[in-house]
Design a protein around this motif. Structure first.
Motif, PDB file in Angstrom:
ATOM      1  N   ASN A 137      12.501  -6.647 -12.219  1.00 38.96           N
ATOM      2  CA  ASN A 137      13.130  -7.125 -13.449  1.00 38.96           C
ATOM      3  C   ASN A 137      14.577  -6.665 -13.521  1.00 38.96           C
ATOM      4  OD1 ASN A 137      10.629  -8.121 -14.994  1.00 38.96           O
ATOM      5  ND2 ASN A 137      10.038  -6.086 -14.307  1.00 38.96           N
ATOM      6  N   ALA A 138      15.418  -7.502 -14.089  1.00 40.99           N
ATOM      7  CA  ALA A 138      16.822  -7.152 -14.314  1.00 40.99           C
ATOM      8  C   ALA A 138      17.152  -7.436 -15.777  1.00 40.99           C
ATOM      9  CB  ALA A 138      17.728  -7.964 -13.394  1.00 40.99           C
ATOM     10  N   PHE A 139      17.585  -6.415 -16.478  1.00 40.86           N
ATOM     11  CA  PHE A 139      18.014  -6.530 -17.872  1.00 40.86           C
ATOM     12  C   PHE A 139      19.506  -6.223 -17.888  1.00 40.86           C
ATOM     13  CE2 PHE A 139      13.616  -5.136 -17.801  1.00 40.86           C
ATOM     14  CZ  PHE A 139      13.008  -6.001 -18.692  1.00 40.86           C
ATOM     15  N   ALA A 146      29.571 -10.580 -14.067  1.00 40.62           N
ATOM     16  CA  ALA A 146      29.423 -10.226 -12.653  1.00 40.62           C
ATOM     17  C   ALA A 146      27.951 -10.052 -12.307  1.00 40.62           C
ATOM     18  CB  ALA A 146      30.198  -8.956 -12.335  1.00 40.62           C
ATOM     19  N   THR A 147      27.194  -9.388 -13.170  1.00 41.00           N
ATOM     20  CA  THR A 147      25.762  -9.206 -12.925  1.00 41.00           C
ATOM     21  C   THR A 147      25.053 -10.559 -12.939  1.00 41.00           C
ATOM     22  OG1 THR A 147      25.757  -6.972 -13.804  1.00 41.00           O
ATOM     23  CG2 THR A 147      23.643  -8.135 -13.803  1.00 41.00           C
ATOM     24  N   LYS A 148      25.391 -11.381 -13.902  1.00 39.48           N
ATOM     25  CA  LYS A 148      24.779 -12.712 -13.990  1.00 39.48           C
ATOM     26  C   LYS A 148      25.023 -13.500 -12.703  1.00 39.48           C
ATOM     27  CE  LYS A 148      24.412 -16.505 -17.244  1.00 39.48           C
ATOM     28  NZ  LYS A 148      24.803 -17.013 -18.547  1.00 39.48           N
ATOM     29  N   ARG A 149      26.251 -13.425 -12.153  1.00 44.04           N
ATOM     30  CA  ARG A 149      26.595 -14.146 -10.924  1.00 44.04           C
ATOM     31  C   ARG A 149      25.799 -13.643  -9.719  1.00 44.04           C
ATOM     32  NH1 ARG A 149      31.853 -14.195 -12.943  1.00 44.04           N
ATOM     33  NH2 ARG A 149      32.330 -12.241 -11.924  1.00 44.04           N
ATOM     34  N   PHE A 150      25.744 -12.311  -9.541  1.00 39.98           N
ATOM     35  CA  PHE A 150      25.070 -11.854  -8.330  1.00 39.98           C
ATOM     36  C   PHE A 150      23.550 -11.960  -8.438  1.00 39.98           C
ATOM     37  CE2 PHE A 150      25.537  -7.388  -9.950  1.00 39.98           C
ATOM     38  CZ  PHE A 150      24.230  -6.933  -9.780  1.00 39.98           C
ATOM     39  N   LEU A 151      22.988 -11.930  -9.647  1.00 39.88           N
ATOM     40  CA  LEU A 151      21.550 -12.193  -9.788  1.00 39.88           C
ATOM     41  C   LEU A 151      21.243 -13.650  -9.428  1.00 39.88           C
ATOM     42  CD1 LEU A 151      20.641 -10.225 -13.033  1.00 39.88           C
ATOM     43  CD2 LEU A 151      20.065  -9.619 -10.661  1.00 39.88           C
ATOM     44  N   PHE A 156      17.326 -14.698  -8.629  1.00 41.65           N
ATOM     45  CA  PHE A 156      16.457 -14.228  -9.704  1.00 41.65           C
ATOM     46  C   PHE A 156      16.150 -15.403 -10.624  1.00 41.65           C
ATOM     47  CE2 PHE A 156      17.218 -10.075  -8.251  1.00 41.65           C
ATOM     48  CZ  PHE A 156      16.494  -9.158  -8.998  1.00 41.65           C
ATOM     49  N   THR A 157      14.981 -15.383 -11.249  1.00 42.74           N
ATOM     50  CA  THR A 157      14.543 -16.450 -12.144  1.00 42.74           C
ATOM     51  C   THR A 157      14.994 -16.160 -13.563  1.00 42.74           C
ATOM     52  OG1 THR A 157      12.623 -16.886 -10.767  1.00 42.74           O
ATOM     53  CG2 THR A 157      12.514 -17.663 -13.050  1.00 42.74           C
ATOM     54  N   PHE A 158      15.595 -17.160 -14.203  1.00 45.71           N
ATOM     55  CA  PHE A 158      16.011 -17.082 -15.607  1.00 45.71           C
ATOM     56  C   PHE A 158      15.202 -18.119 -16.372  1.00 45.71           C
ATOM     57  CE2 PHE A 158      18.405 -18.383 -19.287  1.00 45.71           C
ATOM     58  CZ  PHE A 158      18.940 -17.202 -19.778  1.00 45.71           C
ATOM     59  N   GLU A 159      14.482 -17.672 -17.399  1.00 46.52           N
ATOM     60  CA  GLU A 159      13.711 -18.594 -18.235  1.00 46.52           C
ATOM     61  C   GLU A 159      14.109 -18.370 -19.692  1.00 46.52           C
ATOM     62  OE1 GLU A 159       9.487 -18.404 -17.548  1.00 46.52           O
ATOM     63  OE2 GLU A 159       9.755 -18.358 -15.388  1.00 46.52           O
ATOM     64  N   ASP A 160      14.527 -19.451 -20.374  1.00 43.56           N
ATOM     65  CA  ASP A 160      14.975 -19.346 -21.763  1.00 43.56           C
ATOM     66  C   ASP A 160      13.947 -18.687 -22.669  1.00 43.56           C
ATOM     67  OD1 ASP A 160      17.522 -20.453 -21.471  1.00 43.56           O
ATOM     68  OD2 ASP A 160      16.750 -22.497 -21.655  1.00 43.56           O
ATOM     69  N   TYR A 173      13.998 -12.163 -13.512  1.00 42.96           N
ATOM     70  CA  TYR A 173      13.046 -11.474 -12.652  1.00 42.96           C
ATOM     71  C   TYR A 173      12.976 -12.139 -11.283  1.00 42.96           C
ATOM     72  CZ  TYR A 173       9.808 -15.303 -13.584  1.00 42.96           C
ATOM     73  OH  TYR A 173       9.228 -16.554 -13.662  1.00 42.96           O
ATOM     74  N   PHE A 174      12.409 -11.393 -10.357  1.00 41.49           N
ATOM     75  CA  PHE A 174      12.164 -11.879  -9.006  1.00 41.49           C
ATOM     76  C   PHE A 174      10.818 -11.309  -8.600  1.00 41.49           C
ATOM     77  CE2 PHE A 174      12.533 -12.557  -4.540  1.00 41.49           C
ATOM     78  CZ  PHE A 174      13.491 -13.541  -4.375  1.00 41.49           C
ATOM     79  N   ASP A 175       9.881 -12.167  -8.190  1.00 37.43           N
ATOM     80  CA  ASP A 175       8.557 -11.640  -7.878  1.00 37.43           C
ATOM     81  C   ASP A 175       8.219 -11.785  -6.397  1.00 37.43           C
ATOM     82  OD1 ASP A 175       7.748 -14.325  -7.684  1.00 37.43           O
ATOM     83  OD2 ASP A 175       6.886 -14.314  -9.687  1.00 37.43           O
ATOM     84  N   LYS A 176       7.127 -11.136  -6.021  1.00 37.30           N
ATOM     85  CA  LYS A 176       6.743 -11.083  -4.618  1.00 37.30           C
ATOM     86  C   LYS A 176       6.532 -12.464  -3.990  1.00 37.30           C
ATOM     87  CE  LYS A 176       4.472  -7.757  -1.829  1.00 37.30           C
ATOM     88  NZ  LYS A 176       3.677  -6.544  -1.915  1.00 37.30           N
ATOM     89  N   PRO A 177       5.874 -13.420  -4.670  1.00 35.47           N
ATOM     90  CA  PRO A 177       5.756 -14.754  -4.065  1.00 35.47           C
ATOM     91  C   PRO A 177       7.122 -15.403  -3.770  1.00 35.47           C
ATOM     92  CG  PRO A 177       4.167 -14.518  -5.831  1.00 35.47           C
ATOM     93  CD  PRO A 177       5.064 -13.313  -5.888  1.00 35.47           C
TER      94      PRO A 177
END
Length: 189
Positions: A137-139, A146-151, A156-160, A173-177
């Motif tokens: 997880n990234a908060f 800058a963080t938004k760009r490199f994620l 990484f997945t962004f869901e509204d 977030y980014f998960d194992k699958p």
């Protein structure tokens, strides 16, 4: 807890000599402007001592690594994995999964060199392969572009619908699958 390398970086567990870098990062107004503000030096030193103790005792609460530039052998920042308690899990994680929050802080002289992608990508690989993590997880503060760009570069997945109720922060977030699919894609490309 292991050390590991990338093309340009050595990433190793904290050692006592890293206290100066740690304090420099947490007491710098420019660096901390998107991370809740400066922390007083006394508290920063206490936090660093606790980080060293956690490493020595092999506690899996928070693990910290120094990021060293291979070419200059200079420390340029640090990154961490923090294990999340089930009560602090983001909404999609109703099942009990092994998940962490990932974080990185770099000196301003390291900006613009794509070190966050390189360092965090390596830490993600370490987390999935050696710590048996299911989700990273990234908060971060919305204004931290800058963080938004490199994620985004790290996919990484962004869901509204998963965003915090405040408008000041974001979550991805980014998960194992996803990680396994990315590895499969690399093999076949």
């Amino acid at each position: 807890m292991h050390s590991f390398t990338t093309e340009r970086l050595l990433i190793r567990p904290f050692i006592p000599d890293d206290e100066e870098l740690y304090c420099q990062l947490f007491t710098d107004e420019k660096i901390m402007r998107n991370s809740g503000g400066v922390i007083k030096l006394e508290q920063t030193k206490k936090n660093f001592a606790n980080s060293l103790k956690a490493i020595e005792k092999k506690k899996k609460a928070v693990l910290n690594w120094a990021i060293i530039e291979k070419e200059s052998l200079e420390p340029i920042g640090f990154q961490a994995l923090s294990w999340l308690k089930p009560s602090h899990s983001p909404k999609p994680n109703k099942e009990d999964i092994n998940q962490v929050e990932i974080g990185i802080m770099l000196l301003t002289k390291a900006n613009g060199k794509q070190y966050p992608e390189e360092a965090m990508g390596a830490l993600m690989e370490y987390a999935f392969n050696y710590q048996n993590i299911d989700r990273i997880n990234a908060f971060y503060a919305n204004k931290n572009l800058a963080t938004k760009r490199f994620l985004k570069k790290l996919q990484f997945t962004f869901e509204d619908e998963l965003q915090p109720t405040t408008t000041k922060n974001s979550y991805q977030y980014f998960d194992k699958p996803q990680w396994q699919q990315r590895l499969i894609t690399k093999v076949f490309d």
